[in-house]
Design a protein around this motif. Structure first.
Motif, PDB file in Angstrom:
ATOM      1  N   UNK A 215     -26.044 -20.369  14.779  1.00 51.34           N
ATOM      2  CA  UNK A 215     -24.660 -19.997  15.090  1.00 51.34           C
ATOM      3  C   UNK A 215     -24.403 -18.570  14.608  1.00 51.34           C
ATOM      4  N   UNK A 216     -24.901 -18.241  13.425  1.00 56.63           N
ATOM      5  CA  UNK A 216     -24.761 -16.885  12.886  1.00 56.63           C
ATOM      6  C   UNK A 216     -25.371 -15.871  13.851  1.00 56.63           C
ATOM      7  N   UNK A 217     -26.514 -16.221  14.436  1.00 58.19           N
ATOM      8  CA  UNK A 217     -27.183 -15.325  15.379  1.00 58.19           C
ATOM      9  C   UNK A 217     -26.310 -15.060  16.607  1.00 58.19           C
ATOM     10  N   UNK A 218     -25.619 -16.076  17.099  1.00 59.10           N
ATOM     11  CA  UNK A 218     -24.736 -15.906  18.259  1.00 59.10           C
ATOM     12  C   UNK A 218     -23.587 -14.954  17.901  1.00 59.10           C
ATOM     13  N   UNK A 219     -22.999 -15.135  16.714  1.00 58.01           N
ATOM     14  CA  UNK A 219     -21.927 -14.244  16.277  1.00 58.01           C
ATOM     15  C   UNK A 219     -22.451 -12.817  16.107  1.00 58.01           C
ATOM     16  N   UNK A 220     -23.669 -12.678  15.609  1.00 52.44           N
ATOM     17  CA  UNK A 220     -24.272 -11.363  15.402  1.00 52.44           C
ATOM     18  C   UNK A 220     -24.532 -10.663  16.730  1.00 52.44           C
ATOM     19  N   UNK A 221     -25.202 -11.347  17.646  1.00 52.97           N
ATOM     20  CA  UNK A 221     -25.546 -10.767  18.946  1.00 52.97           C
ATOM     21  C   UNK A 221     -24.291 -10.364  19.722  1.00 52.97           C
ATOM     22  N   UNK A 222     -23.239 -11.163  19.601  1.00 50.83           N
ATOM     23  CA  UNK A 222     -22.005 -10.898  20.340  1.00 50.83           C
ATOM     24  C   UNK A 222     -21.183  -9.760  19.735  1.00 50.83           C
ATOM     25  N   UNK A 223     -21.532  -9.347  18.524  1.00 46.65           N
ATOM     26  CA  UNK A 223     -20.769  -8.295  17.848  1.00 46.65           C
ATOM     27  C   UNK A 223     -19.576  -8.824  17.067  1.00 46.65           C
ATOM     28  N   UNK A 224     -19.401 -10.133  17.035  1.00 42.11           N
ATOM     29  CA  UNK A 224     -18.248 -10.721  16.352  1.00 42.11           C
ATOM     30  C   UNK A 224     -18.316 -10.558  14.836  1.00 42.11           C
ATOM     31  N   UNK A 225     -19.511 -10.384  14.281  1.00 39.42           N
ATOM     32  CA  UNK A 225     -19.615 -10.200  12.828  1.00 39.42           C
ATOM     33  C   UNK A 225     -18.927  -8.920  12.380  1.00 39.42           C
ATOM     34  N   UNK A 226     -18.806  -7.961  13.288  1.00 38.64           N
ATOM     35  CA  UNK A 226     -18.160  -6.695  12.918  1.00 38.64           C
ATOM     36  C   UNK A 226     -16.639  -6.767  13.019  1.00 38.64           C
ATOM     37  N   UNK A 227     -16.103  -7.790  13.686  1.00 46.30           N
ATOM     38  CA  UNK A 227     -14.643  -7.869  13.832  1.00 46.30           C
ATOM     39  C   UNK A 227     -14.029  -9.066  13.106  1.00 46.30           C
ATOM     40  N   UNK A 228     -14.865  -9.980  12.626  1.00 48.29           N
ATOM     41  CA  UNK A 228     -14.376 -11.153  11.906  1.00 48.29           C
ATOM     42  C   UNK A 228     -14.926 -11.153  10.483  1.00 48.29           C
TER      43      UNK A 228
END
Length: 118
Positions: free
Chosen positions: A84-97
């Motif tokens: 799940x972390x990988x999906x958030x990372x690939x999508x760029x969501x880790x930089x906004x959440x």
């Protein structure tokens, strides 16, 4: 997919388990937004029980974050499994959440200034 919640001080901790995908995203979205409509402002989303999230699921998380921000609230995610972390990372969501490792860390982060734009 199931959602459960518990209140820790002023923070609502919402636990999601199973999968969030296109088949259940609308149901999950309405369940999460119901908390915001009930006046919750500080939410920690514990995804330790989530083993899959699709792009539709990412959209639901983004809608929750925006809904809370509009109410001067805050969302912190915690317990992301590696896939799940990988999906958030690939999508760029880790930089906004805001994403932290544990539920206790998520609860302690509430109220801190957030510089991320959602």
């Amino acid at each position: 997919m199931s959602l459960s919640s518990e209140k820790i001080g002023e923070v609502l901790v919402i636990s999601a388990s199973g999968q969030i995908n296109s088949a259940n995203a609308a149901q999950v979205e309405s369940g999460l937004l119901a908390y915001v409509e009930q006046g919750e402002r500080l939410c920690a989303l514990d995804l330790s029980g989530l083993d899959y999230i699709s792009s539709a699921g990412l959209r639901v998380v983004l809608i929750l974050a925006r809904g809370l921000k509009q109410k001067s609230g805050q969302l912190v995610l915690c317990g992301l499994q590696p896939q799940v972390h990988e999906v958030f990372d690939i999508s760029g969501f880790l930089s906004i959440l805001t994403v932290v490792a544990s539920r206790s860390e998520a609860v302690s982060r509430m109220g801190e200034p957030v510089n991320k734009t959602v």
